[in-house]
Design a protein around this motif. Structure first.
Motif, PDB file in Angstrom:
ATOM      1  N   THR A  32       0.830  -1.209   0.000  1.00  0.00           N
ATOM      2  CA  THR A  32       0.000   0.000   0.000  1.00  0.00           C
ATOM      3  C   THR A  32       0.863   1.256   0.000  1.00  0.00           C
ATOM      4  O   THR A  32       0.533   2.243  -0.679  1.00  0.00           O
ATOM      5  CB  THR A  32      -0.934  -0.002   1.225  1.00  0.00           C
ATOM      6  OG1 THR A  32      -1.779  -1.156   1.175  1.00  0.00           O
ATOM      7  CG2 THR A  32      -1.802   1.245   1.250  1.00  0.00           C
ATOM      8  N   LEU A  33       1.973   1.243   0.728  1.00  0.00           N
ATOM      9  CA  LEU A  33       2.888   2.386   0.716  1.00  0.00           C
ATOM     10  C   LEU A  33       3.465   2.606  -0.684  1.00  0.00           C
ATOM     11  O   LEU A  33       3.571   3.747  -1.155  1.00  0.00           O
ATOM     12  CB  LEU A  33       4.025   2.165   1.710  1.00  0.00           C
ATOM     13  CG  LEU A  33       3.705   2.315   3.197  1.00  0.00           C
ATOM     14  CD1 LEU A  33       4.945   2.032   4.034  1.00  0.00           C
ATOM     15  CD2 LEU A  33       3.171   3.710   3.514  1.00  0.00           C
ATOM     16  N   ALA A  34       3.849   1.523  -1.348  1.00  0.00           N
ATOM     17  CA  ALA A  34       4.374   1.635  -2.710  1.00  0.00           C
ATOM     18  C   ALA A  34       3.299   2.152  -3.659  1.00  0.00           C
ATOM     19  O   ALA A  34       3.589   2.947  -4.572  1.00  0.00           O
ATOM     20  CB  ALA A  34       4.891   0.279  -3.183  1.00  0.00           C
ATOM     21  N   THR A  35       2.060   1.730  -3.439  1.00  0.00           N
ATOM     22  CA  THR A  35       0.942   2.218  -4.257  1.00  0.00           C
ATOM     23  C   THR A  35       0.742   3.710  -4.043  1.00  0.00           C
ATOM     24  O   THR A  35       0.531   4.465  -4.997  1.00  0.00           O
ATOM     25  CB  THR A  35      -0.351   1.467  -3.901  1.00  0.00           C
ATOM     26  OG1 THR A  35      -0.132   0.061  -3.996  1.00  0.00           O
ATOM     27  CG2 THR A  35      -1.480   1.864  -4.838  1.00  0.00           C
ATOM     28  N   ARG A  36       0.823   4.141  -2.788  1.00  0.00           N
ATOM     29  CA  ARG A  36       0.691   5.569  -2.483  1.00  0.00           C
ATOM     30  C   ARG A  36       1.789   6.373  -3.176  1.00  0.00           C
ATOM     31  O   ARG A  36       1.532   7.451  -3.741  1.00  0.00           O
ATOM     32  CB  ARG A  36       0.759   5.770  -0.970  1.00  0.00           C
ATOM     33  CG  ARG A  36       0.732   7.232  -0.506  1.00  0.00           C
ATOM     34  CD  ARG A  36       0.772   7.306   1.025  1.00  0.00           C
ATOM     35  NE  ARG A  36       1.020   8.662   1.487  1.00  0.00           N
ATOM     36  CZ  ARG A  36       0.107   9.607   1.613  1.00  0.00           C
ATOM     37  NH1 ARG A  36      -1.140   9.319   1.305  1.00  0.00           N
ATOM     38  NH2 ARG A  36       0.428  10.808   2.041  1.00  0.00           N
ATOM     39  N   ALA A  37       3.003   5.852  -3.160  1.00  0.00           N
ATOM     40  CA  ALA A  37       4.116   6.535  -3.824  1.00  0.00           C
ATOM     41  C   ALA A  37       3.868   6.645  -5.327  1.00  0.00           C
ATOM     42  O   ALA A  37       4.130   7.695  -5.938  1.00  0.00           O
ATOM     43  CB  ALA A  37       5.424   5.796  -3.555  1.00  0.00           C
ATOM     44  N   CYS A 178      -1.896   1.002 -10.799  1.00  0.00           N
ATOM     45  CA  CYS A 178      -1.341   2.333 -10.540  1.00  0.00           C
ATOM     46  C   CYS A 178       0.051   2.474 -11.149  1.00  0.00           C
ATOM     47  O   CYS A 178       0.392   3.513 -11.730  1.00  0.00           O
ATOM     48  CB  CYS A 178      -1.295   2.603  -9.038  1.00  0.00           C
ATOM     49  SG  CYS A 178      -2.916   2.628  -8.242  1.00  0.00           S
ATOM     50  N   PHE A 179       0.859   1.425 -11.033  1.00  0.00           N
ATOM     51  CA  PHE A 179       2.218   1.447 -11.573  1.00  0.00           C
ATOM     52  C   PHE A 179       2.191   1.520 -13.102  1.00  0.00           C
ATOM     53  O   PHE A 179       3.005   2.229 -13.711  1.00  0.00           O
ATOM     54  CB  PHE A 179       2.968   0.201 -11.111  1.00  0.00           C
ATOM     55  CG  PHE A 179       4.450   0.220 -11.413  1.00  0.00           C
ATOM     56  CD1 PHE A 179       5.315   0.960 -10.627  1.00  0.00           C
ATOM     57  CD2 PHE A 179       4.966  -0.492 -12.479  1.00  0.00           C
ATOM     58  CE1 PHE A 179       6.679   0.987 -10.900  1.00  0.00           C
ATOM     59  CE2 PHE A 179       6.320  -0.477 -12.762  1.00  0.00           C
ATOM     60  CZ  PHE A 179       7.180   0.275 -11.965  1.00  0.00           C
ATOM     61  N   ALA A 180       1.247   0.804 -13.708  1.00  0.00           N
ATOM     62  CA  ALA A 180       1.131   0.842 -15.169  1.00  0.00           C
ATOM     63  C   ALA A 180       0.721   2.234 -15.644  1.00  0.00           C
ATOM     64  O   ALA A 180       1.246   2.738 -16.650  1.00  0.00           O
ATOM     65  CB  ALA A 180       0.114  -0.198 -15.637  1.00  0.00           C
ATOM     66  N   LEU A 181      -0.211   2.866 -14.927  1.00  0.00           N
ATOM     67  CA  LEU A 181      -0.635   4.216 -15.301  1.00  0.00           C
ATOM     68  C   LEU A 181       0.491   5.221 -15.108  1.00  0.00           C
ATOM     69  O   LEU A 181       0.670   6.139 -15.919  1.00  0.00           O
ATOM     70  CB  LEU A 181      -1.866   4.623 -14.483  1.00  0.00           C
ATOM     71  CG  LEU A 181      -3.170   3.912 -14.860  1.00  0.00           C
ATOM     72  CD1 LEU A 181      -4.270   4.256 -13.865  1.00  0.00           C
ATOM     73  CD2 LEU A 181      -3.601   4.284 -16.276  1.00  0.00           C
ATOM     74  N   LEU A 182       1.272   5.068 -14.032  1.00  0.00           N
ATOM     75  CA  LEU A 182       2.421   5.944 -13.815  1.00  0.00           C
ATOM     76  C   LEU A 182       3.433   5.782 -14.944  1.00  0.00           C
ATOM     77  O   LEU A 182       3.948   6.779 -15.485  1.00  0.00           O
ATOM     78  CB  LEU A 182       3.077   5.628 -12.468  1.00  0.00           C
ATOM     79  CG  LEU A 182       4.431   6.312 -12.194  1.00  0.00           C
ATOM     80  CD1 LEU A 182       4.291   7.828 -12.216  1.00  0.00           C
ATOM     81  CD2 LEU A 182       5.014   5.832 -10.873  1.00  0.00           C
ATOM     82  N   SER A 183       3.723   4.551 -15.329  1.00  0.00           N
ATOM     83  CA  SER A 183       4.673   4.295 -16.412  1.00  0.00           C
ATOM     84  C   SER A 183       4.181   4.898 -17.722  1.00  0.00           C
ATOM     85  O   SER A 183       4.964   5.507 -18.473  1.00  0.00           O
ATOM     86  CB  SER A 183       4.891   2.788 -16.577  1.00  0.00           C
ATOM     87  OG  SER A 183       5.392   2.216 -15.382  1.00  0.00           O
ATOM     88  N   ALA A 184       2.869   4.757 -17.989  1.00  0.00           N
ATOM     89  CA  ALA A 184       2.301   5.336 -19.207  1.00  0.00           C
ATOM     90  C   ALA A 184       2.398   6.862 -19.184  1.00  0.00           C
ATOM     91  O   ALA A 184       2.689   7.493 -20.200  1.00  0.00           O
ATOM     92  CB  ALA A 184       0.841   4.901 -19.366  1.00  0.00           C
TER      93      ALA A 184
END
Length: 326
Positions: A32-37, A178-184
């Motif tokens: 969850t912390l990594a998701t928040r980041a 979330c990580f995929a959207l950040l990368s995009a």
């Protein structure tokens, strides 16, 4: 690959590695912390387009972050209560579909950015900062008085929204989204910076008179940069509300705007991976120092002061070997 790009890739991979390792060790809180980041980094990527490329110092990006959050909250609450959403003569059904909510949040933030940008861009410097801050406070106090959706108490969503083929209640699966959207978003920001529009927007920041002499309208370029920036921040707001399954007026607060700006400054204004580095550092300090001392923001302020004075280009500039005078 440059030194800055290498370290940026390592930081991004580090966030993903921490989440995956925590999942394998059955540590959902760390996931969850990594998701928040990742979500805060996405919001900062949005601001970095306006600030780093367009030179627009906005202290009102919480408007778009909050609009994204409330877009999620309103749509999901109507789906949760099985009541239609009344908009004038229209009666719309709520939804728990993440793709629909993301599109709505992005459009709501972008549409709101048009009148805000048109008014704010009539000024510059400290006046631009104050107008964007004023809009943030207007939305903040409106949301407090919006009793239909919780008012000052906020609005709870009991079950996280869904994405086709995934169980979003599983922390690692929601992180992956979330990580995929950040990368995009990072790929988009990289492409934008090197595009004709991005180069013109950067030129409008440095020399608007020369841009006007070339036949371009610098204010229009800045407006579209502001709108694009707002759209990404609105998407981050929807994800943030889904992460917490809660939306409240604090998402519109000037503290939220300041927090997003701190992420950009810490990581490096105008640096592609600056928002990622800033968000990772911020969440790490928030978790570790917050558990040791209630006033950990004092230490964050001291770190920010050191970065501004001695690390040109923020953390990414320092990692790239650029000193204060280098």
């Amino acid at each position: 690959m440059s030194r800055e790009s290498l370290f940026g890739a390592l930081i991004l991979a580090g966030i993903g590695g921490v989440a995956l390792g925590a999942h394998l060790l059955d540590e959902p809180f760390t996931v969850t912390l990594a998701t928040r980041a990742a979500i805060l980094a996405l919001a900062a990527v949005g601001l970095n387009i306006a600030l780093g490329i367009g030179g627009l110092v906005s202290l009102g990006h919480a408007v778009f972050f909050g609009l994204g959050g409330y877009a999620m909250g309103v749509l999901a609450s109507h789906a949760q209560s099985f009541t239609p959403l009344e908009i004038g003569p229209l009666s719309l059904a709520g939804t728990k579909s993440m793709p629909v909510i993301w599109l709505t949040a992005t459009l709501a933030a972008a549409l709101a950015a048009i009148p805000i940008g048109l008014l704010a861009l009539r000024t510059s410097g400290v006046y631009f900062i104050m107008i964007t801050l004023a809009f943030g406070q207007m939305f903040y106090f409106f949301s407090i008085s919006w009793s239909a959706y919780g008012g000052e108490d906020g609005l709870s969503i009991y079950v996280r929204n869904g994405f086709p083929g995934l169980n979003t209640l599983v922390p690692i699966q929601f992180f992956s989204l979330c990580f995929a959207l950040l990368s995009a978003a990072l790929i988009f920001a990289w492409a934008l910076r090197g595009s004709r529009f991005g180069l013109a927007l950067n030129a409008a920041r440095q020399s608007p008179d020369r841009v006007a002499a070339e036949g371009h309208d610098p204010q229009r370029l800045q407006l579209w940069g502001f709108v694009i920036s707002a759209a990404l921040t609105g998407l981050a707001g929807a994800l943030f509300a889904d992460l917490n399954r809660f939306v409240s007026p604090t998402m519109f607060s000037w503290q939220m705007s300041g927090e997003i700006m701190v992420l950009v400054i810490l990581g490096g204004v105008g640096r592609l991976m600056g928002p990622v580095a800033g968000a990772a550092l911020f969440v790490t300090l928030e978790h570790w120092l917050g558990g040791l001392w209630d006033y950990w923001h004092i230490l964050l302020g001291a770190l920010l002061l050191v970065v501004v004075l001695f690390a040109r280009g923020g953390v990414m500039g320092w990692l790239a070997g650029e000193g204060r005078d280098g």
